[in-house]
Every structure is written in C-alpha cells, then in structure tokens.
Write a protein that holds these residues in place. Structure first.
Motif, short mmCIF file in Angstrom:
data_model
loop_
_atom_site.label_atom_id
_atom_site.label_comp_id
_atom_site.label_asym_id
_atom_site.label_seq_id
_atom_site.Cartn_x
_atom_site.Cartn_y
_atom_site.Cartn_z
N MET A 1 8.80 58.76 -15.90
CA MET A 1 9.69 57.68 -16.28
C MET A 1 8.85 56.58 -16.94
SD MET A 1 12.24 55.45 -13.89
CE MET A 1 13.65 56.49 -14.08
N LYS A 2 9.42 55.99 -17.99
CA LYS A 2 8.72 54.93 -18.72
C LYS A 2 9.37 53.58 -18.44
CE LYS A 2 7.01 57.76 -22.47
NZ LYS A 2 6.92 57.89 -23.92
N CYS A 3 8.56 52.53 -18.47
CA CYS A 3 9.04 51.16 -18.28
C CYS A 3 10.01 50.83 -19.42
CB CYS A 3 7.85 50.20 -18.30
SG CYS A 3 8.30 48.46 -18.19
N PRO A 4 11.22 50.32 -19.10
CA PRO A 4 12.18 50.00 -20.15
C PRO A 4 11.76 48.80 -21.01
CG PRO A 4 13.07 49.42 -18.00
CD PRO A 4 11.78 50.13 -17.77
N ILE A 5 10.79 48.02 -20.55
CA ILE A 5 10.36 46.85 -21.32
C ILE A 5 9.25 47.19 -22.30
CG2 ILE A 5 9.27 44.57 -21.13
CD1 ILE A 5 10.98 44.12 -18.65
N CYS A 6 8.24 47.95 -21.84
CA CYS A 6 7.09 48.20 -22.72
C CYS A 6 6.82 49.68 -23.00
CB CYS A 6 5.84 47.57 -22.12
SG CYS A 6 5.24 48.38 -20.63
N GLY A 7 7.45 50.57 -22.28
CA GLY A 7 7.25 52.00 -22.50
C GLY A 7 6.07 52.61 -21.76
N ALA A 8 5.34 51.81 -20.99
CA ALA A 8 4.23 52.33 -20.20
C ALA A 8 4.77 53.15 -19.02
CB ALA A 8 3.36 51.18 -19.68
N PRO A 9 3.96 54.01 -18.44
CA PRO A 9 4.41 54.77 -17.27
C PRO A 9 4.82 53.83 -16.13
CG PRO A 9 2.36 55.67 -18.11
CD PRO A 9 2.61 54.39 -18.85
N ALA A 10 5.89 54.17 -15.45
CA ALA A 10 6.39 53.35 -14.34
C ALA A 10 5.47 53.47 -13.14
CB ALA A 10 7.80 53.77 -13.96
N ALA A 11 5.26 52.35 -12.45
CA ALA A 11 4.48 52.35 -11.21
C ALA A 11 5.45 52.63 -10.06
CB ALA A 11 3.80 51.00 -11.02
N PRO A 12 5.08 53.48 -9.12
CA PRO A 12 6.00 53.84 -8.03
C PRO A 12 6.56 52.63 -7.27
CG PRO A 12 4.07 55.24 -7.97
CD PRO A 12 3.82 54.20 -9.02
N GLU A 13 5.75 51.61 -7.03
CA GLU A 13 6.23 50.46 -6.26
C GLU A 13 7.14 49.53 -7.05
OE1 GLU A 13 1.97 49.41 -7.57
OE2 GLU A 13 3.05 51.18 -6.94
N TYR A 14 7.20 49.69 -8.40
CA TYR A 14 8.04 48.82 -9.23
C TYR A 14 9.04 49.60 -10.07
CZ TYR A 14 4.34 45.58 -8.01
OH TYR A 14 3.44 44.81 -7.32
N ARG A 15 9.28 50.87 -9.74
CA ARG A 15 10.16 51.71 -10.53
C ARG A 15 11.47 51.02 -10.83
NH1 ARG A 15 10.83 57.84 -9.16
NH2 ARG A 15 11.77 57.73 -11.19
N PRO A 16 11.97 51.06 -12.00
CA PRO A 16 11.53 51.82 -13.16
C PRO A 16 10.53 51.07 -14.03
CG PRO A 16 13.60 50.82 -13.70
CD PRO A 16 13.26 50.43 -12.26
N PHE A 17 9.98 49.98 -13.55
CA PHE A 17 9.06 49.16 -14.34
C PHE A 17 7.61 49.52 -14.06
CE2 PHE A 17 12.96 46.84 -13.47
CZ PHE A 17 13.41 46.64 -14.75
N CYS A 18 6.72 49.05 -14.93
CA CYS A 18 5.30 49.36 -14.79
C CYS A 18 4.57 48.30 -13.96
CB CYS A 18 4.65 49.47 -16.17
SG CYS A 18 4.65 47.92 -17.09
N SER A 19 5.18 47.13 -13.78
CA SER A 19 4.49 46.04 -13.07
C SER A 19 5.51 45.08 -12.48
CB SER A 19 3.58 45.28 -14.03
OG SER A 19 4.36 44.59 -15.00
N ARG A 20 5.01 44.24 -11.60
CA ARG A 20 5.86 43.22 -11.00
C ARG A 20 6.36 42.24 -12.05
NH1 ARG A 20 4.15 38.80 -6.37
NH2 ARG A 20 6.17 37.80 -6.32
N GLY A 21 5.50 41.91 -13.00
CA GLY A 21 5.89 40.98 -14.06
C GLY A 21 7.07 41.47 -14.88
N HIS A 22 7.06 42.75 -15.22
CA HIS A 22 8.18 43.30 -15.98
C HIS A 22 9.43 43.42 -15.13
CE1 HIS A 22 5.72 45.13 -19.53
NE2 HIS A 22 5.64 43.82 -19.45
#
Length: 57
Positions: A1-22
């Motif tokens: 799964m990719k981050c909907p904001i930047c397209g980077a791989p999603a981090a498990p703890e912030y799914r579907p995002f890659c970081s807390r900031g996103h």
C-alpha cells in the motif's frame, strides 16, 4: 500500500500513510473542510432550523 499523500510505502503504525506527519496533515484537511462530501445545497428554509455555532447552549 502506498501513502495517498506522497506515494511512499505505508508504515504499519500509520497505515495508510507513511508517517505521522502525513496522517496528521490528512486529519487537518478534514477539520479545515479541505475535503468535502457532496450533498444537496441548503436553502434558506432548510437553514432556519439549524443553530449557528454562536447560538449553542
């Protein structure tokens, strides 16, 4: 799964995002009405029964 904001791989703890900031950026978009769901327009008659934020008890 990719981050909907930047397209980077999603981090498990912030799914579907890659970081807390996103994740937080997405939440702020909802709070600031940056995202809107479609609906029918509100007429003046419909709005008469609604409280404005300053009139709540």
């Amino acid at each position: 799964m990719k981050c909907p904001i930047c397209g980077a791989p999603a981090a498990p703890e912030y799914r579907p995002f890659c970081s807390r900031g996103h994740r937080d950026r997405d939440l702020l978009m909802w709070f600031d009405e940056g995202y809107r769901l479609p609906g029918r327009p509100v007429s003046d008659e419909d709005a008469e029964g609604l409280d404005s934020p300053g009139e709540r008890d």
